[in-house]
Design a protein around this motif. Structure first.
Motif, mmCIF file in Angstrom:
data_model
loop_
_atom_site.group_PDB
_atom_site.id
_atom_site.type_symbol
_atom_site.label_atom_id
_atom_site.label_comp_id
_atom_site.label_asym_id
_atom_site.label_seq_id
_atom_site.Cartn_x
_atom_site.Cartn_y
_atom_site.Cartn_z
ATOM 1 N N GLY A 163 0.840 -1.197 0.000
ATOM 2 C CA GLY A 163 0.000 0.000 0.000
ATOM 3 C C GLY A 163 0.870 1.238 0.000
ATOM 4 N N GLN A 164 0.450 2.247 0.715
ATOM 5 C CA GLN A 164 1.239 3.472 0.771
ATOM 6 C C GLN A 164 0.968 4.225 2.062
ATOM 7 N N VAL A 165 1.949 5.033 2.453
ATOM 8 C CA VAL A 165 1.826 5.901 3.621
ATOM 9 C C VAL A 165 1.617 7.323 3.109
ATOM 10 N N VAL A 166 0.537 7.948 3.515
ATOM 11 C CA VAL A 166 0.210 9.303 3.071
ATOM 12 C C VAL A 166 0.304 10.241 4.267
ATOM 13 N N SER A 167 1.192 11.217 4.191
ATOM 14 C CA SER A 167 1.319 12.196 5.267
ATOM 15 C C SER A 167 0.249 13.269 5.108
ATOM 16 N N CYS A 168 -0.501 13.508 6.176
ATOM 17 C CA CYS A 168 -1.549 14.538 6.159
ATOM 18 C C CYS A 168 -1.131 15.768 6.957
ATOM 19 N N LYS A 169 0.156 15.876 7.240
ATOM 20 C CA LYS A 169 0.655 17.025 7.990
ATOM 21 C C LYS A 169 0.511 18.287 7.156
#
Length: 241
Positions: free
Chosen positions: A43-49
């Motif tokens: 999958g993937q890691v999405v930064s919402c910062k």
């Protein structure tokens, strides 16, 4: 959730569902354990910062482009300075600016000054300007006007700290070989630059560092029982002297 079910999640990532989607919302993700290392493989890691600094300026530029407008770095920096890092508020201001400029394709500093809504109070900006000019009387008047609202002292402290940090950043830029104008633009100082240059002459870096210590002392004094208005007034007199 992740800590409590780490083993089951690792097993799931070895054989994820071909028809389902697992979304995990976390405040932070330690990259050292096995689980975070497995996630990018399936999958993937999405930064919402939220972006800040130069990234925020780029976000504003891209958002303006999405509205069919251009905004230069100086104007984008000014908008970020006035509105802050709240993306919803920034988008609202950009929508308003796009309507204001009409058929014009560019958004300028003058447009922002005309219609943008700042997140800081008028008194906080008046105080910042008074410190820049070394105007004790105007600074005390701004404190008096702002302190009618409970908790206003902390917004004022934030504005003062921001101004001191800007001045320190400009001193550092000049020491690194930048011109005063370039150093001020990099510190997002776009208005009243002559007054700011005068501030730099009155407050060398060592004095600004002492000013920051004074600010911290004022903060501690207010939290320890000193009347906020008295603590702020003393701080302003010291900073404008």
């Amino acid at each position: 959730f992740i800590s409590a079910h780490r083993e089951q999640l690792e097993i799931y990532l070895d054989r994820p569902s071909p028809s389902g989607t697992l979304i995990l919302l976390v405040n932070s993700l330690d990259s050292r354990p096995r689980l975070p290392k497995k996630i990018p493989t399936v999958g993937q890691v999405v930064s919402c910062k939220a972006p800040s600094g130069a990234e925020l300026v780029r976000w504003i530029t891209d958002a303006a482009a999405g509205l069919g407008k251009t905004i230069d770095r100086q104007a984008a920096g000014m908008l970020a300075q006035w509105v802050g890092e709240n993306l919803a508020s920034l988008r609202s201001e950009l929508d308003k600016l796009a309507s204001y400029v009409g058929q014009r394709t560019s958004i300028t500093v003058d447009d922002i000054a005309a219609v943008a809504t700042t997140s800081a109070s008028p008194e906080a900006f008046a105080l910042s300007g008074a410190i820049t000019r070394g105007d004790v009387r105007a600074g005390l008047e701004a404190v008096g006007a702002a302190m009618r609202t409970r908790g206003a002292e902390f917004q004022l402290l934030g504005q003062v700290a921001w101004r001191i940090r800007q001045a320190l950043q400009v001193h550092q830029g000049i020491a690194a070989g930048q011109s005063p104008r370039s150093a001020m633009q990099n510190a997002r100082i776009f208005r009243d630059q002559r007054d700011f240059e005068a501030l730099l002459g009155r407050r060398p870096a060592k004095k600004l560092q002492a000013d920051m210590r004074r600010l911290i002392s004022a903060d501690l004094a207010m939290k320890s029982g000193t009347p906020p208005k008295a603590a702020m007034q003393q701080l302003i007199v010291e900073l404008c002297s």
